[in-house]
Design a protein around this motif. Structure first.
Motif, PDB file in Angstrom:
ATOM      1  N   TRP A   1       0.784  -1.230   0.136  1.00 56.33           N
ATOM      2  CA  TRP A   1       0.155   0.028  -0.043  1.00 56.33           C
ATOM      3  C   TRP A   1       0.952   1.258  -0.008  1.00 56.33           C
ATOM      4  O   TRP A   1       0.530   2.321  -0.683  1.00 56.33           O
ATOM      5  CB  TRP A   1      -1.004  -0.044   1.203  1.00 56.33           C
ATOM      6  CG  TRP A   1      -1.968   1.109   1.240  1.00 56.33           C
ATOM      7  CD1 TRP A   1      -1.989   2.015   2.428  1.00 56.33           C
ATOM      8  CD2 TRP A   1      -2.907   1.465   0.401  1.00 56.33           C
ATOM      9  NE1 TRP A   1      -3.047   3.008   2.362  1.00 56.33           N
ATOM     10  CE2 TRP A   1      -3.418   2.777   1.117  1.00 56.33           C
ATOM     11  CE3 TRP A   1      -3.517   0.896  -0.578  1.00 56.33           C
ATOM     12  CZ2 TRP A   1      -4.720   3.323   0.372  1.00 56.33           C
ATOM     13  CZ3 TRP A   1      -4.368   1.795  -1.309  1.00 56.33           C
ATOM     14  CH2 TRP A   1      -5.228   2.599  -0.718  1.00 56.33           C
TER      15      TRP A   1
ATOM     16  N   LYS B   1      -1.962   7.393  -4.791  1.00 61.82           N
ATOM     17  CA  LYS B   1      -3.345   7.472  -4.771  1.00 61.82           C
ATOM     18  C   LYS B   1      -4.046   8.584  -5.218  1.00 61.82           C
ATOM     19  O   LYS B   1      -3.254   9.701  -5.493  1.00 61.82           O
ATOM     20  CB  LYS B   1      -3.996   7.442  -3.297  1.00 61.82           C
ATOM     21  CG  LYS B   1      -3.796   6.174  -2.624  1.00 61.82           C
ATOM     22  CD  LYS B   1      -2.231   6.109  -2.087  1.00 61.82           C
ATOM     23  CE  LYS B   1      -2.003   4.880  -1.041  1.00 61.82           C
ATOM     24  NZ  LYS B   1      -0.647   4.709  -0.519  1.00 61.82           N
ATOM     25  N   PRO B   2      -5.348   8.509  -6.004  1.00 58.58           N
ATOM     26  CA  PRO B   2      -6.244   7.572  -6.113  1.00 58.58           C
ATOM     27  C   PRO B   2      -5.646   6.483  -7.178  1.00 58.58           C
ATOM     28  O   PRO B   2      -4.925   6.912  -7.999  1.00 58.58           O
ATOM     29  CB  PRO B   2      -7.365   7.990  -6.121  1.00 58.58           C
ATOM     30  CG  PRO B   2      -7.029   9.148  -7.034  1.00 58.58           C
ATOM     31  CD  PRO B   2      -5.955   9.832  -6.616  1.00 58.58           C
TER      32      PRO B   2
ATOM     33  N   SER C   1      -1.394   3.155 -10.885  1.00 57.53           N
ATOM     34  CA  SER C   1      -0.730   4.116  -9.813  1.00 57.53           C
ATOM     35  C   SER C   1      -0.088   5.366 -10.376  1.00 57.53           C
ATOM     36  O   SER C   1       1.039   4.995 -10.748  1.00 57.53           O
ATOM     37  CB  SER C   1      -0.033   3.256  -9.049  1.00 57.53           C
ATOM     38  OG  SER C   1       0.557   4.181  -8.076  1.00 57.53           O
TER      39      SER C   1
END
Length: 454
Positions: free
Chosen positions: A369, A374-375, A420
């Motif tokens: 993660w 993000k997003p 990403s």
């Protein structure tokens, strides 16, 4: 208990003289009581029995269970079929939960045995507690009458002679008859929703609300079954009455007649229409189509099935569209489900501790993660896309990657890409990117699954 079985058989016409009945026997209390009671009632109803046992290969005791059933059939002088099936492989191939896969494999096996031995009926050991659990399970899912009616005493070949006998009565019957059933320890696993209802919710309802909740829910299921039968018949009649024409990929209904139907029948007719086009739809999807059918316009259901309401006609049609013309782009919901209606699929996402080992298939991925910008975006392939496949040092054009794995050109635009920032993190269903893999240093992981939708 035997009187209850006898009453159920007679009331619902479960057995007729000359019937050959294939009995699904796991070795547990329910199936053991089922087999014993049907054996006792053979002379009375004039049926014969064939024992069928399936080794799912999912538990350490599976081989011993199979041997137990084999010895029991030999002791009672009953013909038997015992086989093994790879449920895990079936689950992977059909993208099902383990429980769903086991159920589908089991019923397929029972039907195959029935066909092989000339069995007209297949008896299974569902009982009153199972029925109560099913009613509650479907209620919590938000089911309508079709789900809340739960299990039928008879459906096609399948018969359930124990459906109005409680688990407590079955266990007492086994004790009185000197039967020694096998027990499945996985039935105590409360991480499974049905077991949670069995061991937590139902005892709470018995203690705090209704000591006879099992019987009450069983009675409710019977009432709903009978009322569902009436409504289903009305819907079938209405559907046939408003159908103008149907051909491959296209169904036309009389919109003006549909608008005169009661709201509940309108929904059922739309479901029947979807079924006739080999599609399953949710309540929300039916309701969306119902609103469009009233005001006019178009809505697309998953699998590209389009519902069009113009003038006097309500049309369901699959548009003629080449795969390369399909484009999509969605923000990934974390946590949550991101539907990809153009593909009839969805990506589910959750944040979790990284696994120590991972044995999932290609439709599942774990990403670090903290390495993600993000997003996240889910889109399809664009010319010039490249990524760094897991295990490789350098970058590779996505077009070359597709060529290397022999993916047909027509399918390339149908592959979801998780993006990403400007980097592709996952070619969903095919390959994870090296830059985003989890390592021993990973503290928080993004867990993704590519699944059928809806």
């Amino acid at each position: 208990m035997l009187d209850r079985v006898r009453q159920t058989v007679r009331r619902y016409g479960l057995l007729e003289p000359g019937d050959k009945v294939v009995v699904g026997v796991s070795g547990g209390p329910d199936s053991l009581a089922l087999l014993h009671s049907l054996r006792v009632l053979q002379e009375e109803f004039g049926h014969t029995l064939h024992v069928a046992h399936l080794n799912h290969g999912l538990r350490p005791d599976a081989v011993a269970d199979a041997e137990y059933v084999r010895n029991l059939a030999l002791k009672w002088d009953l013909p038997f079929t015992i086989e093994s099936r790879d449920v895990v492989a079936y689950r992977r191939e059909h993208r099902l939960s383990l429980e769903e896969a086991a159920r589908e494999v089991r019923y397929r096996f029972l039907r195959e045995v029935a066909a092989a031995v000339g069995g007209g009926k297949i008896a299974v050991g569902h009982q009153a507690d199972d029925q109560a659990e099913t009613v509650l399970l479907n209620l919590l899912r938000g089911s309508g009458l079709t789900g809340l009616k739960a299990m039928l005493p008879r459906r096609g070949q399948i018969i359930r002679p124990l459906l109005f006998v409680s688990r407590q009565e079955i266990e007492e019957y086994c004790r009185r008859q000197g039967l020694e059933p096998r027990y499945d320890f996985t039935n105590r696993d409360t991480s499974l929703r049905r077991n949670k209802i069995r061991h937590l919710l139902l005892p709470f309802l018995v203690k705090e609300f209704n000591p006879a909740i099992i019987k009450t829910l069983g009675r409710t299921a019977v009432i709903l079954q009978e009322e569902e039968e009436i409504l289903a018949g009305l819907a079938e009649e209405a559907f046939a009455g408003i159908k103008i024409c149907q051909e491959k990929g296209r169904l036309v209904l009389d919109r003006e007649k549909w608008l005169t139907l009661p709201r509940g029948i309108q929904r059922r007719v739309l479901r029947l229409a979807a079924t006739s086009m080999e599609k399953k739809v949710t309540f929300d999807q039916v309701e969306g189509a119902r609103e469009v059918a009233i005001r006019g316009g178009t809505i697309t259901w998953p699998g590209h099935l389009r519902v069009e309401a113009w003038g006097k006609e309500l049309t369901l049609v699959f548009p003629v569209k080449k795969p390369r013309d399909i484009t999509f782009s969605y923000l990934l919901q974390v946590p949550g489900v991101t539907p990809l209606p153009e593909l009839g699929r969805a990506i589910t996402a959750e944040l979790a501790e990284p696994p120590s080992t991972f044995k999932g298939g290609e439709d599942e991925a774990w990403l670090d993660w903290e390495k993600i910008d993000k997003p996240l975006l889910v889109r399809n392939w664009q010319p010039g896309d490249y990524f760094r496949p897991l295990g490789l040092n350098g970058k590779k054009k996505l077009q070359d990657f597709f060529s290397d794995i022999h993916l047909p050109a027509a399918r390339r635009s149908l592959v979801p890409l998780l993006v990403s920032g400007r980097r592709i993190a996952w070619v969903a269903g095919l390959r994870l990117a090296e830059d985003f893999k989890i390592t021993p240093a990973t503290r928080l992981a993004l867990h993704l699954k590519l699944e059928p939708w809806p």
